[in-house]
Scaffold this motif. Structure first.
Motif, PDB file in Angstrom:
ATOM      1  N   LYS A  63       0.839  -1.208   0.000  1.00 17.53           N
ATOM      2  CA  LYS A  63       0.000   0.000   0.000  1.00 17.53           C
ATOM      3  C   LYS A  63       0.873   1.256   0.000  1.00 17.53           C
ATOM      4  CE  LYS A  63      -2.455   1.230   3.673  1.00 17.53           C
ATOM      5  NZ  LYS A  63      -3.526   1.350   4.686  1.00 17.53           N
ATOM      6  N   LEU A  64       1.974   1.209   0.728  1.00 19.78           N
ATOM      7  CA  LEU A  64       2.912   2.333   0.747  1.00 19.78           C
ATOM      8  C   LEU A  64       3.548   2.524  -0.629  1.00 19.78           C
ATOM      9  CD1 LEU A  64       4.644   4.432   2.433  1.00 19.78           C
ATOM     10  CD2 LEU A  64       6.314   2.586   2.647  1.00 19.78           C
ATOM     11  N   ASN A  65       3.954   1.409  -1.241  1.00 22.36           N
ATOM     12  CA  ASN A  65       4.578   1.485  -2.569  1.00 22.36           C
ATOM     13  C   ASN A  65       3.641   2.128  -3.592  1.00 22.36           C
ATOM     14  OD1 ASN A  65       6.811   0.186  -1.512  1.00 22.36           O
ATOM     15  ND2 ASN A  65       6.172  -1.843  -2.193  1.00 22.36           N
ATOM     16  N   LEU A  66       2.395   1.682  -3.576  1.00 20.64           N
ATOM     17  CA  LEU A  66       1.432   2.178  -4.562  1.00 20.64           C
ATOM     18  C   LEU A  66       1.122   3.663  -4.365  1.00 20.64           C
ATOM     19  CD1 LEU A  66      -0.575   1.719  -6.865  1.00 20.64           C
ATOM     20  CD2 LEU A  66      -2.261   0.985  -5.145  1.00 20.64           C
ATOM     21  N   THR A  67       0.783   4.042  -3.144  1.00 24.44           N
ATOM     22  CA  THR A  67       0.384   5.437  -2.887  1.00 24.44           C
ATOM     23  C   THR A  67       1.561   6.399  -3.061  1.00 24.44           C
ATOM     24  OG1 THR A  67       0.732   5.074  -0.506  1.00 24.44           O
ATOM     25  CG2 THR A  67      -1.516   4.830  -1.349  1.00 24.44           C
ATOM     26  N   THR A  68       2.759   5.966  -2.680  1.00 25.68           N
ATOM     27  CA  THR A  68       3.938   6.825  -2.861  1.00 25.68           C
ATOM     28  C   THR A  68       4.229   7.018  -4.352  1.00 25.68           C
ATOM     29  OG1 THR A  68       4.879   6.007  -0.779  1.00 25.68           O
ATOM     30  CG2 THR A  68       6.370   7.150  -2.279  1.00 25.68           C
ATOM     31  N   PHE A  69       4.109   5.931  -5.103  1.00 24.48           N
ATOM     32  CA  PHE A  69       4.333   6.004  -6.557  1.00 24.48           C
ATOM     33  C   PHE A  69       3.352   6.980  -7.204  1.00 24.48           C
ATOM     34  CE2 PHE A  69       3.121   4.422 -10.800  1.00 24.48           C
ATOM     35  CZ  PHE A  69       4.345   4.565 -11.455  1.00 24.48           C
ATOM     36  N   LEU A  70       2.073   6.879  -6.851  1.00 25.83           N
ATOM     37  CA  LEU A  70       1.053   7.758  -7.425  1.00 25.83           C
ATOM     38  C   LEU A  70       1.299   9.218  -7.027  1.00 25.83           C
ATOM     39  CD1 LEU A  70      -2.130   5.550  -6.901  1.00 25.83           C
ATOM     40  CD2 LEU A  70      -0.947   6.025  -9.059  1.00 25.83           C
ATOM     41  N   ALA A  71       1.691   9.433  -5.763  1.00 25.76           N
ATOM     42  CA  ALA A  71       1.975  10.787  -5.294  1.00 25.76           C
ATOM     43  C   ALA A  71       3.144  11.394  -6.060  1.00 25.76           C
ATOM     44  CB  ALA A  71       2.269  10.768  -3.793  1.00 25.76           C
ATOM     45  N   LEU A  72       4.174  10.585  -6.278  1.00 26.56           N
ATOM     46  CA  LEU A  72       5.349  11.067  -7.013  1.00 26.56           C
ATOM     47  C   LEU A  72       5.003  11.378  -8.472  1.00 26.56           C
ATOM     48  CD1 LEU A  72       8.146   8.706  -5.601  1.00 26.56           C
ATOM     49  CD2 LEU A  72       7.964  11.180  -5.268  1.00 26.56           C
ATOM     50  N   ILE A  73       4.223  10.517  -9.080  1.00 22.67           N
ATOM     51  CA  ILE A  73       3.838  10.726 -10.484  1.00 22.67           C
ATOM     52  C   ILE A  73       3.104  12.049 -10.646  1.00 22.67           C
ATOM     53  CG2 ILE A  73       2.279   9.919 -12.304  1.00 22.67           C
ATOM     54  CD1 ILE A  73       4.866   8.370 -12.185  1.00 22.67           C
ATOM     55  N   LEU A  74       2.168  12.347  -9.728  1.00 20.42           N
ATOM     56  CA  LEU A  74       1.419  13.599  -9.793  1.00 20.42           C
ATOM     57  C   LEU A  74       2.339  14.812  -9.708  1.00 20.42           C
ATOM     58  CD1 LEU A  74      -1.717  12.836  -7.598  1.00 20.42           C
ATOM     59  CD2 LEU A  74      -1.730  13.608  -9.973  1.00 20.42           C
ATOM     60  N   ILE A  75       3.287  14.773  -8.756  1.00 21.16           N
ATOM     61  CA  ILE A  75       4.212  15.901  -8.571  1.00 21.16           C
ATOM     62  C   ILE A  75       5.112  16.054  -9.798  1.00 21.16           C
ATOM     63  CG2 ILE A  75       6.050  16.849  -7.132  1.00 21.16           C
ATOM     64  CD1 ILE A  75       3.295  16.742  -5.803  1.00 21.16           C
ATOM     65  N   ILE A  76       5.617  14.949 -10.300  1.00 25.66           N
ATOM     66  CA  ILE A  76       6.510  14.996 -11.460  1.00 25.66           C
ATOM     67  C   ILE A  76       5.785  15.527 -12.695  1.00 25.66           C
ATOM     68  CG2 ILE A  76       7.844  13.571 -13.072  1.00 25.66           C
ATOM     69  CD1 ILE A  76       8.509  11.751 -10.629  1.00 25.66           C
ATOM     70  N   LEU A  77       4.521  15.115 -12.888  1.00 26.67           N
ATOM     71  CA  LEU A  77       3.730  15.606 -14.025  1.00 26.67           C
ATOM     72  C   LEU A  77       3.555  17.121 -13.956  1.00 26.67           C
ATOM     73  CD1 LEU A  77       0.926  12.895 -14.457  1.00 26.67           C
ATOM     74  CD2 LEU A  77       2.702  13.529 -16.114  1.00 26.67           C
ATOM     75  N   ALA A  78       3.274  17.617 -12.742  1.00 22.64           N
ATOM     76  CA  ALA A  78       3.086  19.060 -12.572  1.00 22.64           C
ATOM     77  C   ALA A  78       4.381  19.806 -12.848  1.00 22.64           C
ATOM     78  CB  ALA A  78       2.594  19.358 -11.155  1.00 22.64           C
ATOM     79  N   LEU A  79       5.508  19.209 -12.462  1.00 19.57           N
ATOM     80  CA  LEU A  79       6.812  19.834 -12.691  1.00 19.57           C
ATOM     81  C   LEU A  79       7.193  19.808 -14.176  1.00 19.57           C
ATOM     82  CD1 LEU A  79       8.839  18.481  -9.635  1.00 19.57           C
ATOM     83  CD2 LEU A  79       8.329  20.880 -10.112  1.00 19.57           C
ATOM     84  N   VAL A  80       6.949  18.671 -14.824  1.00 23.47           N
ATOM     85  CA  VAL A  80       7.341  18.504 -16.236  1.00 23.47           C
ATOM     86  C   VAL A  80       6.493  19.393 -17.146  1.00 23.47           C
ATOM     87  CG1 VAL A  80       7.400  16.874 -18.169  1.00 23.47           C
ATOM     88  CG2 VAL A  80       8.277  16.187 -15.938  1.00 23.47           C
ATOM     89  N   THR A  81       5.189  19.447 -16.886  1.00 21.36           N
ATOM     90  CA  THR A  81       4.298  20.249 -17.735  1.00 21.36           C
ATOM     91  C   THR A  81       4.400  21.742 -17.443  1.00 21.36           C
ATOM     92  OG1 THR A  81       2.481  19.982 -16.153  1.00 21.36           O
ATOM     93  CG2 THR A  81       2.629  18.372 -17.944  1.00 21.36           C
ATOM     94  N   LYS A  82       4.978  22.063 -16.257  1.00 18.57           N
ATOM     95  CA  LYS A  82       5.142  23.471 -15.841  1.00 18.57           C
ATOM     96  C   LYS A  82       3.815  24.224 -15.860  1.00 18.57           C
ATOM     97  CE  LYS A  82       9.958  23.768 -17.335  1.00 18.57           C
ATOM     98  NZ  LYS A  82      10.953  24.511 -18.146  1.00 18.57           N
ATOM     99  N   ASN A  83       2.779  23.481 -15.502  1.00 19.97           N
ATOM    100  CA  ASN A  83       1.435  24.059 -15.471  1.00 19.97           C
ATOM    101  C   ASN A  83       1.108  24.474 -14.034  1.00 19.97           C
ATOM    102  OD1 ASN A  83      -1.277  24.689 -15.602  1.00 19.97           O
ATOM    103  ND2 ASN A  83      -1.796  22.936 -16.913  1.00 19.97           N
TER     104      ASN A  83
END
Length: 544
Positions: free
Chosen positions: A56-76
């Motif tokens: 559960k930690l692996n999954l939720t941490t992965f999803l949290a990281l993906i969201l942050i990285i997407l926001a950083l990459v898109t610079k939106n």
């Protein structure tokens, strides 16, 4: 966005604080169970990755990281608030709020508090360093915040290794504190000129022998013994500093070891004049590596005895026999096998389901019949060790026999329990090893009525010999028991192999994940007059 930015930042800080608390508390508990030893803690992380980094930690941490990285990459910038709030939700979902059912809970000792405080400081320092670097390299405030969020997510996930780092940092402080208490205890124990000090070590049987020896010696002396399994320098220092006083005439000290030099340190602390080696066998091989190192370590007790000290050896043990034969200090050899070469021995042994009787004899021809409620032939060996100390301290055979008759079963060490339900319980849940497990099955086999049921997770800390020892344990279970309930689906595979090799009925073999499931399995099969053996009960850090 500006109006909600500060509340979002505050929310993320609060969420991180909650997540950090629950995760670090669990990891501190595991560190405590591993004796605050970094090497042991790393081994635990490697062996129990599924607990340190649960799914559960692996999954939720992965999803949290993906969201942050997407926001950083898109610079939106519009995604900042959504990403941050989603991050909070995922981190909260990944927290294990429900406390595990444990046998021994986390104890907030002063050491545990110091480590937890250090861990908090280390986390804060790491975050501050990261923020300083980000301030110097990232101009946009929103993206600086997201980058910081990314960093604290990674540090949260890698918290086992941050705790390891914290333990490394706090080690010099702990060493200084320990040395202070060690020195106080060292000086105090030597301030009692007439105090008789007995040191007990061995691969197994130490705690039982300590309790039995103390009971026998109480026929003549005021005895203080180290409680429970207090067998480390700090544990013994605590007993000396807090409990030892001038009224005590004998101090019985249990001495444990996981590494070469541990027994020497214990002997330097307590200063025993009498030393006993109860047994030598394949335990803690993950640190000792081989039996020769175990022999060397246990013999440190004998080497540290004064010139007029007395060494007491279990001469039935083939490894101890080698050590005894090379010893030229005054010594007492005890056992049940090589009687002509023994100073103290037991013959005419009768072991039943209610206790044991035997004749205690010595090389001078003295003898007396002794009776005890203890179960198992190996407990007679432990009683002989106690009798040897008693003889060294001037007790008569009559006093020794009286003391033996008063000895009570040590909790969780072949302790016979009759709860009044018609089912007999044999509690041998403390730290199983090849000798005690075999002895426990022998005791179980002596019961004439009822079916024989065993509940066990098997043996641990046997190094490279663990798998084969557990497989042999499985063979012996198949020979003795009608039902077997094994706790731990992965750990007990060697036991399962041994049981199946003997053609044991598959319908009578239960493999479960926890002690709770084992209890349910037992309830489904047990009936009046059955005898149930609980063999070993692994500490919480071994839970699968």
């Amino acid at each position: 966005m500006n109006s909600i930015f500060i509340p979002v930042v505050i929310a993320s800080i609060v969420v991180w604080g909650i997540a950090f608390y629950f995760r670090s508390r669990f990891l501190l508990h595991m560190m405590q169970l591993e004796g605050y030893k970094n090497k042991n803690f790393l081994n635990w992380i490697n062996e129990f990755k599924h607990r340190a980094f649960y799914s559960k930690l692996n999954l939720t941490t992965f999803l949290a990281l993906i969201l942050i990285i997407l926001a950083l990459v898109t610079k939106n910038g519009k995604l900042v608030g959504v990403s941050a709030l989603s991050w909070c939700a995922f981190i909260m979902l990944g927290i294990k709020f429900k406390k595990e059912k444990v046998k021994k809970d986390l104890v907030y000792t002063e050491r545990a508090k110091r480590l937890m405080t250090t861990n908090i400081i280390v986390n804060i320092v790491l975050i501050i360093i990261a923020i300083i670097i980000l301030v110097l390299t990232v101009e946009n405030t929103y993206f600086l915040y997201l980058s910081a969020l990314l960093f604290i997510t990674v540090t949260y996930y890698l918290q086992p290794y941050v705790l390891y780092l914290s333990n490394v940092i706090v080690a010099p402080i702990e060493k200084g504190i320990n040395q202070k208490f060690f020195d106080m205890a060292h000086d105090k124990v030597r301030s009692f000129d007439k105090l008789k000090i007995v040191g007990i070590t061995g691969s197994y049987g130490k705690t039982s022998t300590k309790f039995l020896t103390s009971t026998i010696l109480e026929e003549k002396y005021n005895v203080l013994k180290t409680p429970e399994s207090y067998n480390t320098p700090m544990g013994v220092s605590k007993v000396i500093n807090n409990d030892l006083n001038k009224e005590h005439e004998v101090f019985v000290v249990e001495m444990g070891a996981r590494n070469i030099g541990d027994i020497r340190e214990m002997a330097e602390l307590a200063g025993p004049k009498i030393g006993i080696i109860t047994s030598i066998g394949p335990t803690h091989l993950e640190t000792f590596v081989n039996i020769e190192n175990i022999m060397k370590t246990k013999y440190e007790l004998i080497e540290e005895l004064p010139a007029d000290g007395i060494a007491i050896f279990n001469y039935d043990n083939k490894y101890i026999k080698k050590l005894a034969d090379k010893t030229f200090k005054e010594k007492i050899l005890y056992g049940m096998e090589d009687i002509e070469n023994l100073d103290l021995y037991a013959t005419d042994i009768e072991v039943s389901e209610t206790g044991s009787t035997f004749k205690l004899g010595d090389k001078e021809g003295n003898s007396i019949i002794c009776s005890t409620q203890l179960l198992g032939k190996h407990n007679i060996a432990n009683l002989l060790a106690g009798a040897a100390v008693a003889r060294a301290l001037g007790l008569t055979f009559e006093e020794i026999a009286s003391g033996i008759s008063k000895v009570e079963a040590v909790p969780h060490r072949l302790q016979l329990i009759n709860p009044g339900t018609g089912v007999i319980i044999i509690d041998n849940a403390f730290n199983s090893n090849p000798i005690s497990s075999k002895a426990a099955l022998e005791v179980l086999g002596q019961f004439k009525e009822g079916r024989k049921i065993i509940i066990t997770p098997g043996m641990v800390e046997l190094g490279d010999e663990e798998a084969e020892a557990n497989k042999e344990f499985g063979r012996n279970i198949a020979k003795t028991c009608d039902f077997a309930i094994l706790v731990g689906k992965n750990r007990t595979k060697p036991i399962q192999d041994g049981i199946n090799e003997m053609g044991f009925s598959k319908e009578n073999l239960f493999v479960v994940a926890s002690l709770d499931e084992a209890t349910k399995a037992l309830q489904s099969i047990v009936r009046a007059k059955d005898v149930v053996l609980f063999e070993n009960d692994l500490p919480d850090n071994y839970n699968e």
